[in-house]
Design a protein around this motif. Structure first.
Motif, PDB file in Angstrom:
ATOM      1  N   ARG B 159       0.536  -1.070   0.144  1.00 48.95           N
ATOM      2  CA  ARG B 159       0.179   0.349   0.153  1.00 48.95           C
ATOM      3  C   ARG B 159       0.892   1.732  -0.033  1.00 48.95           C
ATOM      4  NH1 ARG B 159      -3.792  -2.801   4.048  1.00 48.95           N
ATOM      5  NH2 ARG B 159      -3.138  -0.785   5.399  1.00 48.95           N
ATOM      6  N   LEU B 160       1.944   1.129   0.414  1.00 51.39           N
ATOM      7  CA  LEU B 160       2.769   1.831   0.650  1.00 51.39           C
ATOM      8  C   LEU B 160       3.581   2.826  -0.392  1.00 51.39           C
ATOM      9  CD1 LEU B 160       4.441   4.501   2.390  1.00 51.39           C
ATOM     10  CD2 LEU B 160       6.472   2.913   2.610  1.00 51.39           C
ATOM     11  N   TYR B 161       3.978   1.698  -1.516  1.00 53.55           N
ATOM     12  CA  TYR B 161       4.404   1.494  -2.356  1.00 53.55           C
ATOM     13  C   TYR B 161       3.774   2.254  -3.229  1.00 53.55           C
ATOM     14  CZ  TYR B 161       7.867  -1.683  -1.007  1.00 53.55           C
ATOM     15  OH  TYR B 161       8.546  -2.982  -0.551  1.00 53.55           O
ATOM     16  N   GLU B 210      17.836   0.194  -0.324  1.00 57.15           N
ATOM     17  CA  GLU B 210      17.847  -0.278  -1.579  1.00 57.15           C
ATOM     18  C   GLU B 210      17.993  -0.032  -2.623  1.00 57.15           C
ATOM     19  OE1 GLU B 210      14.622  -3.993   0.162  1.00 57.15           O
ATOM     20  OE2 GLU B 210      13.667  -2.299  -1.295  1.00 57.15           O
ATOM     21  N   GLN B 211      18.041   1.899  -2.489  1.00 58.84           N
ATOM     22  CA  GLN B 211      18.470   3.033  -3.510  1.00 58.84           C
ATOM     23  C   GLN B 211      17.101   2.735  -4.756  1.00 58.84           C
ATOM     24  OE1 GLN B 211      21.955   1.774  -4.593  1.00 58.84           O
ATOM     25  NE2 GLN B 211      22.266   3.454  -3.108  1.00 58.84           N
ATOM     26  N   VAL B 212      16.042   2.138  -3.685  1.00 52.55           N
ATOM     27  CA  VAL B 212      15.014   2.724  -4.982  1.00 52.55           C
ATOM     28  C   VAL B 212      14.265   4.620  -4.617  1.00 52.55           C
ATOM     29  CG1 VAL B 212      12.342   1.940  -4.918  1.00 52.55           C
ATOM     30  CG2 VAL B 212      15.046   0.120  -4.197  1.00 52.55           C
ATOM     31  N   ILE B 213      14.194   4.599  -3.476  1.00 49.87           N
ATOM     32  CA  ILE B 213      13.773   5.995  -3.420  1.00 49.87           C
ATOM     33  C   ILE B 213      14.958   6.820  -2.682  1.00 49.87           C
ATOM     34  CG2 ILE B 213      11.213   5.238  -2.754  1.00 49.87           C
ATOM     35  CD1 ILE B 213      11.581   6.449  -0.352  1.00 49.87           C
ATOM     36  N   ILE B 221      11.979  11.365  -3.433  1.00 55.08           N
ATOM     37  CA  ILE B 221      12.676  11.433  -5.019  1.00 55.08           C
ATOM     38  C   ILE B 221      12.055   9.813  -4.906  1.00 55.08           C
ATOM     39  CG2 ILE B 221      13.991  11.160  -6.613  1.00 55.08           C
ATOM     40  CD1 ILE B 221      15.205  13.704  -5.219  1.00 55.08           C
ATOM     41  N   LEU B 222      11.615   9.190  -6.517  1.00 52.38           N
ATOM     42  CA  LEU B 222      11.356   7.564  -6.191  1.00 52.38           C
ATOM     43  C   LEU B 222      12.655   7.667  -7.630  1.00 52.38           C
ATOM     44  CD1 LEU B 222       7.916   7.418  -6.725  1.00 52.38           C
ATOM     45  CD2 LEU B 222       8.754   7.999  -4.274  1.00 52.38           C
ATOM     46  N   LYS B 223      13.601   6.494  -6.626  1.00 52.60           N
ATOM     47  CA  LYS B 223      14.506   6.732  -8.213  1.00 52.60           C
ATOM     48  C   LYS B 223      14.471   5.587  -9.516  1.00 52.60           C
ATOM     49  CE  LYS B 223      18.277   7.971  -7.818  1.00 52.60           C
ATOM     50  NZ  LYS B 223      18.900   9.989  -7.960  1.00 52.60           N
ATOM     51  N   ASN B 224      13.272   4.739  -9.019  1.00 53.79           N
ATOM     52  CA  ASN B 224      13.124   3.816  -9.382  1.00 53.79           C
ATOM     53  C   ASN B 224      11.564   3.327  -9.498  1.00 53.79           C
ATOM     54  OD1 ASN B 224      13.382   1.316 -11.075  1.00 53.79           O
ATOM     55  ND2 ASN B 224      15.039  -0.135 -10.145  1.00 53.79           N
ATOM     56  N   PRO B 225      10.891   4.048 -10.263  1.00 54.78           N
ATOM     57  CA  PRO B 225       9.695   3.721  -9.536  1.00 54.78           C
ATOM     58  C   PRO B 225       9.223   2.572 -10.819  1.00 54.78           C
ATOM     59  CG  PRO B 225       9.716   5.127 -11.356  1.00 54.78           C
ATOM     60  CD  PRO B 225      11.298   5.239 -10.780  1.00 54.78           C
ATOM     61  N   VAL B 226       9.386   1.697 -11.783  1.00 53.80           N
ATOM     62  CA  VAL B 226       9.319   0.465 -12.112  1.00 53.80           C
ATOM     63  C   VAL B 226       9.434  -1.028 -11.224  1.00 53.80           C
ATOM     64  CG1 VAL B 226       9.976  -1.033 -14.400  1.00 53.80           C
ATOM     65  CG2 VAL B 226       9.849   1.646 -14.219  1.00 53.80           C
ATOM     66  N   GLU B 227       9.957  -0.234 -10.465  1.00 50.12           N
ATOM     67  CA  GLU B 227      10.872  -1.486  -9.669  1.00 50.12           C
ATOM     68  C   GLU B 227       9.562  -1.665  -8.683  1.00 50.12           C
ATOM     69  OE1 GLU B 227      12.389  -4.212  -8.611  1.00 50.12           O
ATOM     70  OE2 GLU B 227      11.876  -4.652  -7.390  1.00 50.12           O
ATOM     71  N   LEU B 228       9.209  -0.556  -7.868  1.00 48.85           N
ATOM     72  CA  LEU B 228       7.589  -0.693  -7.171  1.00 48.85           C
ATOM     73  C   LEU B 228       6.582  -1.418  -8.019  1.00 48.85           C
ATOM     74  CD1 LEU B 228       7.997   2.834  -5.679  1.00 48.85           C
ATOM     75  CD2 LEU B 228       8.316   1.273  -4.669  1.00 48.85           C
TER      76      LEU B 228
END
Lengths: 238, 238
Positions: B159-161, B210-213, B221-228
């Protein structure tokens, strides 16, 4: 699966039992009906699939139709169950976008299909129908607000209590008991509250032990609905 | 708390920036505005309280207004944030029932108040405004459907993602990164997903590791929105 209903159930003689059409005259009602057709559904049959591009509007004549959000088998959320006189499928007719949910017959059912263009002709001609439709949409939004509160604020146990209250009706013998009849199976209750069948079964057993509810072959009886309300209030205030 | 805004901000010169009023002529727009008034709010001030009986409709002129379901302090669900040109408070004007949510100024804000009777005069006179209003209500219902899916099918982490994706916008530098700016505090994110601040903090820390944000003083900043998105899809299909 129920028996296949006869192919040509006669179209019912009025749509004025549906709140948004209540203001039509008998003549306008007839004219509207003459431009609609009837569809028969067997129990389990789909009327509309999520993301379909169809835009017709439906009125339930008999049976039960359920609106469901579905991702994969086992991940479903029941948005509501619709019965005789209820209007369905209006969102796509209003905004032209794809279907927001699936519509599925729970029992054998008959619906009147109001084609998109016919629906818009009625909206164009009748201000009262427009207002009625807005009121219907407002009612849906208010119900969804409550659902969002329930899902946001309550844990599974209290969501179940809330759903039992929401889905039941007064038993009608002058007492305070409420009843869900026919009784829902635990998997179905789980879909109402975004939980698993196992969790619902565990909590239902506990409620039966506590004599707050009783389960017969024909109904779930809420022996003490006030106690359920009290627990929900405590959870919300805690 | 922000500074108190001046008492008499001039009423803006048009309501046609609001989608449902886009079809009005300049003259009709002026006539409508002449029957409205302006209200100034300080950050934190309430425009409408849950269950109030008022029925006026509002258009945001400046600042941010938030719709919130609230039970007690700490139990709030944010339904949405509204900005310049957005229409608010229409449900009670349509169905005459009490307010379904609280409306609160997040920043200093100015709103145009459209009195109940004036709003109905416009609906009466303008079919396009009626249709626009129905489309607005449909949009709200579709957004709530998504919210209910999110709350029903996803655990807190997912839900957070989902909320991070929903609340962010493309960074606008041609890349794939998305941004939430100004950054939301964890308590606020928790109110979006029906969870606790502690849980959100723990998950946000993990996403940063995890360097996703990435979190700066000015933005998430969402560095990797695709991963989310990928993780959410897996959770929905699993």
């Amino acid at each position: 699966m129920g028996a296949i209903p006869p192919n040509n159930v006669p179209c019912l003689s009025t749509l004025r039992g549906t709140a948004i059409f209540a203001s039509l005259t008998a003549e306008e009602d007839n004219e509207l009906l003459s431009r609609c057709h009837t569809r028969n559904l067997c129990a389990g049959e789909s009327l509309v699939d999520f993301e379909d591009l169809s835009k017709d509007v439906f009125v339930v004549q008999s049976g039960e139709i359920r609106a469901v959000l579905r991702f994969t088998v086992g991940k479903e959320a029941i948005l509501g169950t619709f019965r005789r006189g209820d209007l369905l499928g209006e969102l796509s007719a209003i905004d032209g976008l794809s279907r927001s949910a699936s519509l599925m017959a729970v029992t054998d059912a008959v619906v009147t299909v109001i084609p998109y263009a016919v629906f818009h002709d009625v909206l164009e001609a009748h201000r009262d129908v427009c207002l009625g439709l807005m009121q219907l949409l407002s009612r849906r939004i208010r119900a969804m607000n409550e659902r969002i509160s329930e899902l946001s604020f309550l844990d599974t146990k209290h969501r179940l209590y809330n759903a039992l209250l929401r889905l039941s009706r007064l038993r009608g013998d002058g007492g305070r008991e409420r009843i869900i009849s026919p009784p829902m199976v635990h998997a179905e209750l789980a879909e109402h509250i975004g939980s698993s069948r196992e969790t619902v079964s565990r909590e239902m057993s506990r409620l039966i032990r506590e004599q707050v509810i009783e389960r017969t072959s024909r109904a779930i009886i809420l022996k003490n609905p006030v106690e359920l309300s009290r627990r929900i209030s405590r959870a919300l205030e805690g």
